[in-house]
Design a protein around this motif. Sequence first.
Motif, PDB file in Angstrom:
ATOM      1  N   SER A 144       0.822  -1.325   0.097  1.00 57.37           N
ATOM      2  CA  SER A 144      -0.102   0.029   0.078  1.00 57.37           C
ATOM      3  C   SER A 144       0.843   1.315  -0.012  1.00 57.37           C
ATOM      4  O   SER A 144       2.084   1.313   0.527  1.00 57.37           O
ATOM      5  CB  SER A 144      -0.923   0.000   1.190  1.00 57.37           C
ATOM      6  OG  SER A 144      -1.730  -1.224   1.376  1.00 57.37           O
ATOM      7  N   TYR A 179       1.877   5.057   1.158  1.00 61.11           N
ATOM      8  CA  TYR A 179       1.658   5.747   2.268  1.00 61.11           C
ATOM      9  C   TYR A 179       1.867   7.329   1.848  1.00 61.11           C
ATOM     10  O   TYR A 179       3.172   7.658   1.419  1.00 61.11           O
ATOM     11  CB  TYR A 179       2.444   5.292   3.376  1.00 61.11           C
ATOM     12  CG  TYR A 179       2.453   5.913   4.755  1.00 61.11           C
ATOM     13  CD1 TYR A 179       1.176   5.896   5.263  1.00 61.11           C
ATOM     14  CD2 TYR A 179       3.558   6.769   5.159  1.00 61.11           C
ATOM     15  CE1 TYR A 179       0.924   6.568   6.479  1.00 61.11           C
ATOM     16  CE2 TYR A 179       3.125   7.303   6.402  1.00 61.11           C
ATOM     17  CZ  TYR A 179       1.870   7.409   6.959  1.00 61.11           C
ATOM     18  OH  TYR A 179       1.708   7.804   8.219  1.00 61.11           O
ATOM     19  N   PRO A 209      -0.200  12.979   4.801  1.00 64.02           N
ATOM     20  CA  PRO A 209      -1.844  13.087   4.780  1.00 64.02           C
ATOM     21  C   PRO A 209      -1.858  14.670   5.083  1.00 64.02           C
ATOM     22  O   PRO A 209      -0.976  15.503   5.397  1.00 64.02           O
ATOM     23  CB  PRO A 209      -2.100  12.431   6.175  1.00 64.02           C
ATOM     24  CG  PRO A 209      -0.668  12.530   6.950  1.00 64.02           C
ATOM     25  CD  PRO A 209       0.424  12.286   5.742  1.00 64.02           C
ATOM     26  N   LYS A 241      -1.183  -0.846  12.795  1.00 65.57           N
ATOM     27  CA  LYS A 241      -2.006  -0.012  12.570  1.00 65.57           C
ATOM     28  C   LYS A 241      -2.544   0.924  13.736  1.00 65.57           C
ATOM     29  O   LYS A 241      -2.726   0.580  14.901  1.00 65.57           O
ATOM     30  CB  LYS A 241      -3.647  -0.725  12.140  1.00 65.57           C
ATOM     31  CG  LYS A 241      -4.638   0.336  11.829  1.00 65.57           C
ATOM     32  CD  LYS A 241      -5.830  -0.657  11.360  1.00 65.57           C
ATOM     33  CE  LYS A 241      -6.896   0.393  11.101  1.00 65.57           C
ATOM     34  NZ  LYS A 241      -8.153  -0.112  10.720  1.00 65.57           N
ATOM     35  N   GLY A 242      -2.649   2.371  13.786  1.00 64.59           N
ATOM     36  CA  GLY A 242      -2.883   3.182  14.665  1.00 64.59           C
ATOM     37  C   GLY A 242      -1.667   3.697  15.438  1.00 64.59           C
ATOM     38  O   GLY A 242      -1.722   4.571  16.351  1.00 64.59           O
ATOM     39  N   VAL A 275       2.118  11.122  13.271  1.00 65.58           N
ATOM     40  CA  VAL A 275       1.094  10.539  12.118  1.00 65.58           C
ATOM     41  C   VAL A 275       0.934   9.218  12.346  1.00 65.58           C
ATOM     42  O   VAL A 275       2.322   8.398  12.358  1.00 65.58           O
ATOM     43  CB  VAL A 275       1.572  10.861  10.814  1.00 65.58           C
ATOM     44  CG1 VAL A 275       0.636  10.409   9.756  1.00 65.58           C
ATOM     45  CG2 VAL A 275       1.740  12.389  10.780  1.00 65.58           C
ATOM     46  N   GLU A 276      -0.160   8.461  12.455  1.00 59.30           N
ATOM     47  CA  GLU A 276      -0.165   7.069  12.568  1.00 59.30           C
ATOM     48  C   GLU A 276      -0.116   5.999  11.298  1.00 59.30           C
ATOM     49  O   GLU A 276      -0.536   6.874  10.221  1.00 59.30           O
ATOM     50  CB  GLU A 276      -1.701   6.727  13.275  1.00 59.30           C
ATOM     51  CG  GLU A 276      -1.656   7.411  14.758  1.00 59.30           C
ATOM     52  CD  GLU A 276      -2.986   7.225  15.140  1.00 59.30           C
ATOM     53  OE1 GLU A 276      -3.779   6.609  14.800  1.00 59.30           O
ATOM     54  OE2 GLU A 276      -3.111   7.573  16.563  1.00 59.30           O
ATOM     55  N   SER A 277       0.107   4.871  11.695  1.00 57.46           N
ATOM     56  CA  SER A 277       0.175   3.949  10.444  1.00 57.46           C
ATOM     57  C   SER A 277      -1.422   3.592  10.111  1.00 57.46           C
ATOM     58  O   SER A 277      -2.011   3.471  11.190  1.00 57.46           O
ATOM     59  CB  SER A 277       0.813   2.599  10.672  1.00 57.46           C
ATOM     60  OG  SER A 277       0.690   1.675   9.745  1.00 57.46           O
ATOM     61  N   PRO A 278      -1.750   3.809   8.939  1.00 57.98           N
ATOM     62  CA  PRO A 278      -3.006   3.264   8.519  1.00 57.98           C
ATOM     63  C   PRO A 278      -3.446   1.944   8.520  1.00 57.98           C
ATOM     64  O   PRO A 278      -4.418   1.203   8.641  1.00 57.98           O
ATOM     65  CB  PRO A 278      -3.269   3.755   7.039  1.00 57.98           C
ATOM     66  CG  PRO A 278      -1.873   3.580   6.512  1.00 57.98           C
ATOM     67  CD  PRO A 278      -0.915   4.031   7.789  1.00 57.98           C
ATOM     68  N   LEU A 279      -2.124   0.987   8.828  1.00 53.06           N
ATOM     69  CA  LEU A 279      -2.602  -0.500   8.667  1.00 53.06           C
ATOM     70  C   LEU A 279      -1.306  -1.266   9.093  1.00 53.06           C
ATOM     71  O   LEU A 279      -0.363  -0.512   9.393  1.00 53.06           O
ATOM     72  CB  LEU A 279      -2.801  -0.985   7.276  1.00 53.06           C
ATOM     73  CG  LEU A 279      -1.959  -0.455   6.166  1.00 53.06           C
ATOM     74  CD1 LEU A 279      -0.877  -1.035   5.755  1.00 53.06           C
ATOM     75  CD2 LEU A 279      -2.985  -0.442   4.908  1.00 53.06           C
ATOM     76  N   ASP A 280      -1.438  -2.505   9.318  1.00 54.82           N
ATOM     77  CA  ASP A 280      -0.220  -3.303   9.938  1.00 54.82           C
ATOM     78  C   ASP A 280       0.778  -3.577   8.688  1.00 54.82           C
ATOM     79  O   ASP A 280       0.126  -3.868   7.661  1.00 54.82           O
ATOM     80  CB  ASP A 280      -0.875  -4.825  10.536  1.00 54.82           C
ATOM     81  CG  ASP A 280      -1.806  -4.466  11.925  1.00 54.82           C
ATOM     82  OD1 ASP A 280      -1.250  -3.413  12.484  1.00 54.82           O
ATOM     83  OD2 ASP A 280      -2.450  -5.181  12.161  1.00 54.82           O
ATOM     84  N   GLU A 303      -0.451  14.442  -0.121  1.00 53.06           N
ATOM     85  CA  GLU A 303      -0.650  13.296  -1.147  1.00 53.06           C
ATOM     86  C   GLU A 303       0.456  12.865  -1.745  1.00 53.06           C
ATOM     87  O   GLU A 303       0.277  12.027  -2.873  1.00 53.06           O
ATOM     88  CB  GLU A 303      -1.693  13.975  -2.392  1.00 53.06           C
ATOM     89  CG  GLU A 303      -3.101  14.128  -1.422  1.00 53.06           C
ATOM     90  CD  GLU A 303      -3.613  12.869  -0.543  1.00 53.06           C
ATOM     91  OE1 GLU A 303      -3.692  11.807  -1.031  1.00 53.06           O
ATOM     92  OE2 GLU A 303      -4.311  13.205   0.437  1.00 53.06           O
TER      93      GLU A 303
END
Length: 89
Positions: free
Chosen positions: A3, A5, A8, A32-33, A48-53, A69
Motif C-alpha cells: 500500500s 503511504y 496526509p 495500525k494506529g 502521524v499514525e500507520s493506517p494498517l499493519d 498526497e
Amino acid sequence: MISDYVMPKLAMAMNEGTINEWLVADGAPVAKGAPIMVVETEKVSYDVESPLDGFLHIIVPVGETVPVETLVGKIASTEEELQSLQGDS
C-alpha cells in the motif's frame, strides 16, 4: 499487498509537510494506529499514525518537505513484499 503511504492532509490549510522524524526504521514492522512519523506544518507538529499493519519502506527522508498526497513510503503486508520493495531502491 503493498500500500502507498502518502503525506496526509492534517489541517484544512495544510498544503505541504516536512518529515521531522521517522519513528520506525526502514523495514521495521508497523501496527495500525501506532505513530510512525512526525510531520511539521507551518503551525504545528503532528505524530502521524500507520493506517494498517505491515512493514514500512521509507521513500522520503527526514528533513524533506513535500506537498500533501505525495508518496512518502510504502507499507508491505509481508516480509517478502518488503524485500521486493527494498530491491527496487
